[in-house]
Design an enzyme around this catalytic site. Structure first.
Site, PDB file in Angstrom:
ATOM      1  N   ALA A   1       0.861  -1.191   0.000  1.00  0.00           N
ATOM      2  CA  ALA A   1       0.000   0.000   0.000  1.00  0.00           C
ATOM      3  C   ALA A   1       0.896   1.240   0.000  1.00  0.00           C
ATOM      4  O   ALA A   1       2.092   1.155   0.300  1.00  0.00           O
ATOM      5  CB  ALA A   1      -0.932   0.013   1.210  1.00  0.00           C
ATOM      6  N   PHE A   2       0.299   2.385  -0.313  1.00  0.00           N
ATOM      7  CA  PHE A   2       1.114   3.602  -0.432  1.00  0.00           C
ATOM      8  C   PHE A   2       1.761   3.989   0.892  1.00  0.00           C
ATOM      9  O   PHE A   2       2.729   4.750   0.921  1.00  0.00           O
ATOM     10  CB  PHE A   2       0.275   4.762  -0.993  1.00  0.00           C
ATOM     11  N   LYS A   3       1.235   3.477   2.001  1.00  0.00           N
ATOM     12  CA  LYS A   3       1.790   3.809   3.313  1.00  0.00           C
ATOM     13  C   LYS A   3       3.287   3.496   3.395  1.00  0.00           C
ATOM     14  O   LYS A   3       4.011   4.108   4.168  1.00  0.00           O
ATOM     15  CB  LYS A   3       1.062   3.051   4.420  1.00  0.00           C
ATOM     16  N   ASP A   4       3.755   2.529   2.603  1.00  0.00           N
ATOM     17  CA  ASP A   4       5.178   2.178   2.637  1.00  0.00           C
ATOM     18  C   ASP A   4       6.079   3.348   2.221  1.00  0.00           C
ATOM     19  O   ASP A   4       7.222   3.443   2.670  1.00  0.00           O
ATOM     20  CB  ASP A   4       5.462   0.994   1.708  1.00  0.00           C
TER      21      ASP A   4
ATOM     22  N   MET B   1       6.349   5.292   5.418  1.00  0.00           N
ATOM     23  CA  MET B   1       6.764   4.541   6.603  1.00  0.00           C
ATOM     24  C   MET B   1       8.192   4.024   6.463  1.00  0.00           C
ATOM     25  O   MET B   1       8.952   4.017   7.434  1.00  0.00           O
ATOM     26  CB  MET B   1       5.788   3.395   6.834  1.00  0.00           C
TER      27      MET B   1
END
Ligand SMILES: *Cc1c(COP(=O)(O)O)cnc(C)c1O
Length: 462
Positions: A110-113, A116
């Site tokens: 997901a784009f959260k990577d 993060m």
């Protein structure tokens, strides 16, 4: 560069302090005291550069002297080395003038990577320097949790606790959080919805005795470092389609308003963005806010795009702060109304500014399924339900300006919805093919602040 709180009553901090602090002590969110500008020539020079080079050019002006130039370059290189695509954030063409920005090639899909993985590197560098030990507590609607665990698992000066709504995340999302074996990882299934998890997290930050006692740090998009890392792909994708020589528009599947706020920052930095379109699922509080000028909280109705099942959209506070000409006292009043009365009304001047900057649309569950089905025919792309909400809304805003819709997660994270829409089961990539065989480790907890705090204190004293 200094950072100030959106509620105007917390100390100014450096980038490093703001990143390690998370929520400001007045309950607000940190933002830079001024937004750096990139010139036409500086943006034009990004054409053909690597993602990492663009990342450096975009983020360097924000970090002050927290890291040296060389150190910051290395942190960026390391952060994105584990991605499965050389371009990191590749663009696909869906239609004549509608493009998809694939943000799901990182380790947790997901784009959260994007944010993060970089935050993980920056936290480590900072903690190595200070010798401190911290407790990260994060609230997740599904994807932030796994991305945070992936970024911090196994670090010996960090404990990471993730609060997720029990029964309201997909099985892949849950397993990504419950199967890591490292002792510093704690997955907590809360009896409540995402808003309850996020509220508990904010209450922990506002309980100074607890906050200081456990050295609390936050990696939700209340953390400015998260938003900053997401500004980069607005530049890389726009430049690939001809910016700054021509304009582009973006549609962003939206929940907590972090990703689209990063687009707003890109615009303020000088990227020629025509429209920023907020795409919501049936939990459409932001769409209603823009339409009516009032933000009115309703109950969350679980959807097939669970990462957007939100009613309290934290980063909207940052947009309000800008809309009110950076008047922190007014923002504090409105946020107080939201918390105590469940609603607030935006002034005419502020709503005008928001409507000039953002457009919005919503997709129902049926429309989301239909968008997944029809995209497979149109372009061959298999969309996750969140990305499908974006594509459905983005299609309605097509014009002669290229539209870029953000694909926020990989379809394999939401196999049930994708299979129902396409008849095909989207396979997990090889590095997590055995996810369903791994053992799970999770603690079920009541939606109760004191109980959560006690559990966290017990775990970190071991
Ligand atoms: C987090 C998330 C969103 C919402 O992003 P915000 O920054 O919270 O608005 C949308 N789609 C997916 C897949 C997500 O994980």
């Amino acid at each position: 560069m200094k950072y100030v709180s959106t509620r105007g009553a917390a100390p100014e901090l450096t980038f490093e302090e703001a990143m390690m602090t998370g929520l400001a002590r007045d309950g607000g969110l940190y933002v830079p005291d001024e937004i750096p500008q990139l010139s036409h020539a500086q943006i034009a020079a990004m054409a053909g550069q690597s993602y990492e080079d663009v990342a450096y050019a975009v983020m360097r002006p924000f970090i002050g002297d927290t890291f040296s130039d060389d150190e910051f370059r290395k942190l960026i290189e390391t952060a994105y080395a584990g991605f499965n695509h050389a371009a990191r954030a590749p663009l696909k063409q869906l239609d004549n003038n509608h493009f998809l920005l694939e943000l799901f090639h990182g380790p947790t899909l997901a784009f959260k990577d994007f944010a993060m993985q970089l935050i993980g590197q920056m936290f480590q560098a900072s903690l190595t320097r200070s010798g401190k030990r911290i407790t990260i507590v994060g609230a997740t609607s599904g994807d932030t949790g796994s991305a945070a665990i992936e970024a911090f698992r196994g670090l010996n000066n960090v404990d990471v606790f993730i609060l997720f709504p029990h029964g309201r995340v997909s099985e892949v999302q849950r397993r990504q959080m419950t199967t890591p074996v490292e002792d510093n990882v704690h997955a907590l299934a809360v009896d409540g919805d995402f808003d309850d998890c996020q509220a508990a997290l904010k209450d922990m930050f506002n309980d100074f005795e607890f906050r200081d006692g456990v050295n609390l740090a936050g990696v939700n998009s209340i953390n400015w470092g998260r938003v900053l890392a997401q500004v980069v792909y607005f530049f890389s994708s726009a430049v690939a389609l001809g910016a700054p020589h021509r304009k582009v528009s973006f549609t962003v599947p939206t929940g907590n308003f972090g990703d689209i706020f990063a687009g707003y920052i890109a615009k303020r930095m000088g990227l020629p963005i025509e429209r920023l379109v907020i795409a919501t699922n049936q939990n459409d509080i932001l769409h209603r806010t823009l339409e009516t000028g009032a933000q009115v909280k309703e109950g969350v109705v679980p959807s097939i795009s669970p990462s957007m099942d939100i009613q309290v959209s934290s980063n909207f506070e940052r947009a309000l702060f800008e809309a009110y000409g950076r008047d922190g006292a007014t923002v504090a009043e409105q946020m107080d109304d939201l918390k105590t009365k469940g609603s607030f009304t935006i002034s005419q001047g502020a709503i005008d500014m928001l409507r000039d900057t953002f457009a919005s649309g919503r997709a129902s569950e049926e429309e989301t399924y239909a968008a997944i089905t029809s995209e497979l025919t149109r372009s061959g792309e298999v969309l996750c339900p969140h990305s499908a909400v974006g594509v459905k809304v983005g299609d309605a805003f097509q014009s002669d300006v290229p539209m870029i819709t953000l694909a926020t997660a990989h379809p394999a994270k939401f196999p049930a919805a994708v299979e129902k829409a396409t008849g095909q089961h989207p396979p997990l990539p090889p590095h997590m093919a055995d996810l369903y065989e791994r053992d799970e480790r999770v603690t079920r907890v009541p939606n109760d602040l004191a109980a959560l705090q006690t559990l966290i204190k017990e775990r970190i004293s071991k």
